[in-house]
Motif scaffolding. Structure first.
Motif, PDB file in Angstrom:
ATOM      1  N   TYR A  65     -22.789  11.721 -18.513  1.00 44.21           N
ATOM      2  CA  TYR A  65     -21.750  12.930 -18.329  1.00 44.21           C
ATOM      3  C   TYR A  65     -20.272  12.621 -18.416  1.00 44.21           C
ATOM      4  O   TYR A  65     -19.792  11.896 -17.844  1.00 44.21           O
ATOM      5  CB  TYR A  65     -22.071  13.336 -16.938  1.00 44.21           C
ATOM      6  N   CYS A  66     -19.760  13.237 -19.680  1.00 39.63           N
ATOM      7  CA  CYS A  66     -18.335  13.149 -19.921  1.00 39.63           C
ATOM      8  C   CYS A  66     -17.689  13.968 -19.043  1.00 39.63           C
ATOM      9  O   CYS A  66     -16.922  15.014 -19.468  1.00 39.63           O
ATOM     10  CB  CYS A  66     -18.066  13.325 -21.453  1.00 39.63           C
ATOM     11  N   ARG A  67     -17.455  13.711 -18.039  1.00 42.59           N
ATOM     12  CA  ARG A  67     -16.452  14.648 -16.842  1.00 42.59           C
ATOM     13  C   ARG A  67     -15.269  14.688 -17.208  1.00 42.59           C
ATOM     14  O   ARG A  67     -14.476  13.527 -17.383  1.00 42.59           O
ATOM     15  CB  ARG A  67     -16.826  14.170 -15.343  1.00 42.59           C
ATOM     16  N   ASP A  68     -14.748  15.697 -17.079  1.00 48.00           N
ATOM     17  CA  ASP A  68     -13.009  15.698 -17.303  1.00 48.00           C
ATOM     18  C   ASP A  68     -12.593  17.129 -16.585  1.00 48.00           C
ATOM     19  O   ASP A  68     -13.419  17.602 -15.763  1.00 48.00           O
ATOM     20  CB  ASP A  68     -12.985  15.936 -18.766  1.00 48.00           C
ATOM     21  N   SER A  69     -11.663  17.654 -16.918  1.00 48.78           N
ATOM     22  CA  SER A  69     -10.973  18.983 -16.130  1.00 48.78           C
ATOM     23  C   SER A  69     -11.744  20.087 -16.410  1.00 48.78           C
ATOM     24  O   SER A  69     -11.835  20.865 -15.517  1.00 48.78           O
ATOM     25  CB  SER A  69      -9.340  19.078 -16.693  1.00 48.78           C
ATOM     26  N   ARG A  70     -12.394  20.269 -17.690  1.00 45.16           N
ATOM     27  CA  ARG A  70     -13.288  21.301 -17.684  1.00 45.16           C
ATOM     28  C   ARG A  70     -14.848  20.982 -17.383  1.00 45.16           C
ATOM     29  O   ARG A  70     -15.346  22.144 -16.989  1.00 45.16           O
ATOM     30  CB  ARG A  70     -13.120  21.764 -19.437  1.00 45.16           C
ATOM     31  N   ARG A  71     -15.298  19.981 -17.379  1.00 47.90           N
ATOM     32  CA  ARG A  71     -16.515  19.641 -17.020  1.00 47.90           C
ATOM     33  C   ARG A  71     -16.504  18.939 -15.518  1.00 47.90           C
ATOM     34  O   ARG A  71     -16.375  17.735 -15.550  1.00 47.90           O
ATOM     35  CB  ARG A  71     -17.107  18.829 -18.198  1.00 47.90           C
ATOM     36  N   ARG A  72     -16.723  19.750 -14.533  1.00 50.28           N
ATOM     37  CA  ARG A  72     -16.565  19.098 -13.569  1.00 50.28           C
ATOM     38  C   ARG A  72     -17.781  18.772 -12.536  1.00 50.28           C
ATOM     39  O   ARG A  72     -18.038  18.549 -11.345  1.00 50.28           O
ATOM     40  CB  ARG A  72     -15.880  20.083 -12.453  1.00 50.28           C
ATOM     41  N   GLY A  73     -19.089  18.905 -13.171  1.00 50.26           N
ATOM     42  CA  GLY A  73     -20.102  18.653 -12.602  1.00 50.26           C
ATOM     43  C   GLY A  73     -20.556  17.230 -12.426  1.00 50.26           C
ATOM     44  O   GLY A  73     -19.726  16.513 -12.468  1.00 50.26           O
ATOM     45  N   SER A  74     -21.660  16.919 -11.661  1.00 48.11           N
ATOM     46  CA  SER A  74     -22.018  15.639 -11.137  1.00 48.11           C
ATOM     47  C   SER A  74     -23.159  15.198 -11.895  1.00 48.11           C
ATOM     48  O   SER A  74     -23.937  15.806 -12.298  1.00 48.11           O
ATOM     49  CB  SER A  74     -22.101  15.501  -9.927  1.00 48.11           C
ATOM     50  N   PHE A  75     -23.478  13.906 -12.090  1.00 47.46           N
ATOM     51  CA  PHE A  75     -24.488  13.362 -12.739  1.00 47.46           C
ATOM     52  C   PHE A  75     -24.617  11.816 -12.603  1.00 47.46           C
ATOM     53  O   PHE A  75     -23.665  11.352 -12.187  1.00 47.46           O
ATOM     54  CB  PHE A  75     -24.260  13.513 -14.340  1.00 47.46           C
ATOM     55  N   GLU A  76     -25.830  11.156 -12.670  1.00 48.92           N
ATOM     56  CA  GLU A  76     -25.841   9.906 -12.226  1.00 48.92           C
ATOM     57  C   GLU A  76     -24.905   8.794 -13.088  1.00 48.92           C
ATOM     58  O   GLU A  76     -24.467   8.118 -12.350  1.00 48.92           O
ATOM     59  CB  GLU A  76     -27.637   9.495 -12.436  1.00 48.92           C
ATOM     60  N   HIS A  77     -24.709   9.226 -14.284  1.00 48.09           N
ATOM     61  CA  HIS A  77     -23.775   8.054 -15.023  1.00 48.09           C
ATOM     62  C   HIS A  77     -22.706   8.929 -15.771  1.00 48.09           C
ATOM     63  O   HIS A  77     -22.790   9.920 -16.293  1.00 48.09           O
ATOM     64  CB  HIS A  77     -24.551   7.652 -16.185  1.00 48.09           C
ATOM     65  N   ILE A  78     -21.522   8.544 -15.256  1.00 45.41           N
ATOM     66  CA  ILE A  78     -20.368   8.994 -15.787  1.00 45.41           C
ATOM     67  C   ILE A  78     -19.466   8.174 -16.520  1.00 45.41           C
ATOM     68  O   ILE A  78     -18.327   8.689 -16.933  1.00 45.41           O
ATOM     69  CB  ILE A  78     -19.362   9.892 -14.550  1.00 45.41           C
ATOM     70  N   SER A  79     -19.865   6.962 -16.823  1.00 45.13           N
ATOM     71  CA  SER A  79     -19.030   6.207 -17.677  1.00 45.13           C
ATOM     72  C   SER A  79     -19.877   5.229 -18.301  1.00 45.13           C
ATOM     73  O   SER A  79     -21.225   5.107 -17.975  1.00 45.13           O
ATOM     74  CB  SER A  79     -18.069   5.338 -16.831  1.00 45.13           C
ATOM     75  N   PHE A  80     -19.570   4.420 -19.630  1.00 42.80           N
ATOM     76  CA  PHE A  80     -20.277   3.655 -20.159  1.00 42.80           C
ATOM     77  C   PHE A  80     -19.259   2.734 -20.888  1.00 42.80           C
ATOM     78  O   PHE A  80     -18.368   3.031 -21.241  1.00 42.80           O
ATOM     79  CB  PHE A  80     -21.327   4.227 -21.287  1.00 42.80           C
ATOM     80  N   THR A  81     -19.821   1.403 -21.356  1.00 37.70           N
ATOM     81  CA  THR A  81     -18.948   0.552 -21.962  1.00 37.70           C
ATOM     82  C   THR A  81     -19.708   0.014 -23.192  1.00 37.70           C
ATOM     83  O   THR A  81     -20.729   0.187 -23.560  1.00 37.70           O
ATOM     84  CB  THR A  81     -19.131  -0.769 -21.131  1.00 37.70           C
ATOM     85  N   PHE A  82     -18.609   0.231 -24.209  1.00 36.72           N
ATOM     86  CA  PHE A  82     -19.145  -0.091 -25.688  1.00 36.72           C
ATOM     87  C   PHE A  82     -17.799  -0.938 -26.162  1.00 36.72           C
ATOM     88  O   PHE A  82     -16.586  -0.368 -26.336  1.00 36.72           O
ATOM     89  CB  PHE A  82     -19.209   1.550 -26.218  1.00 36.72           C
ATOM     90  N   LEU A  83     -18.233  -1.863 -26.995  1.00 30.60           N
ATOM     91  CA  LEU A  83     -17.179  -2.636 -27.746  1.00 30.60           C
ATOM     92  C   LEU A  83     -15.988  -2.984 -26.870  1.00 30.60           C
ATOM     93  O   LEU A  83     -14.973  -2.968 -27.636  1.00 30.60           O
ATOM     94  CB  LEU A  83     -16.802  -1.917 -29.030  1.00 30.60           C
ATOM     95  N   GLY A  84     -16.223  -3.307 -25.803  1.00 35.59           N
ATOM     96  CA  GLY A  84     -15.032  -3.815 -24.845  1.00 35.59           C
ATOM     97  C   GLY A  84     -14.131  -2.792 -24.163  1.00 35.59           C
ATOM     98  O   GLY A  84     -13.295  -3.040 -23.536  1.00 35.59           O
TER      99      GLY A  84
END
Length: 186
Positions: A33-52
């Motif tokens: 879930y790409c949470r930001d100022s407009r999308r304030r919901g909650s979800f299990e995963h809000i971050s990910f790592t890719f290519l460092g």
């Protein structure tokens, strides 16, 4: 995109991969879930790592200076740890005055590469690592004047108009850092 739509896309991707003899790794594949100022919901995963880079909600500012939250990349904790381990493995603080030019010759391209790649987004996340570079250089023998090193790294930091106070002074940027002041700061 809703969560239901995201799950449909994931299922379609998994099916397509199966058709070509591949499969998605269940531990590495997730819906974020790409949470930001407009999308304030909650979800299990809000971050990910890719290519460092770790992509997650971070503070950003509008051109008028107003702060907001945006989903942005920055150097990942794993990449910072690997860079720190490599920095420690060099044992910079143990080198003498005689190989200062050689030291600059092989440190600057590596640190410049780190700044160029990882500093592209949210450069301030690199500042603690760059301070460690300074500290290691300043902790060397008294004869080492870090100001003799080329200015490559500082010029890259200077390109960012939002730069914080210069984190890499010991690499020959501006005034040399007095050795006793660096030792007190550590």
């Amino acid at each position: 995109m809703t969560e239901r739509q995201a799950r449909q896309v994931l299922a379609a991707l998994a099916e397509r991969m199966e058709q070509v003899g591949l499969r998605l790794h269940p531990g590495k594949t997730k819906i974020v879930y790409c949470r930001d100022s407009r999308r304030r919901g909650s979800f299990e995963h809000i971050s990910f790592t890719f290519l460092g880079y770790t992509f997650r909600p971070r503070k950003a500012t509008y051109p008028d200076g107003k702060a907001f939250t945006s989903f942005l990349p920055a150097v990942s904790a794993q990449a910072l740890k690997a860079m720190g381990q490599r920095l420690r493995s060099w044992r910079i603080h143990r080198r003498g005055r005689s190989d200062l030019a050689e030291l600059a010759g092989w440190i600057n391209p590596i640190v410049t590469g780190w700044i160029t790649y990882y500093g592209r987004f949210y450069r301030s996340q690199l500042y603690p690592l760059l301070r460690h570079v300074n500290t290691y250089l300043a902790l060397g023998p008294e004869e080492i004047q870090a100001a003799a090193l080329p200015q490559t790294v500082q010029s890259l930091v200077d390109r960012d108009p939002r730069s914080r106070p210069r984190p890499v002074q010991a690499l020959g940027l501006g005034e040399p850092v007095p050795l006793e002041r660096m030792r007190r700061a550590v």
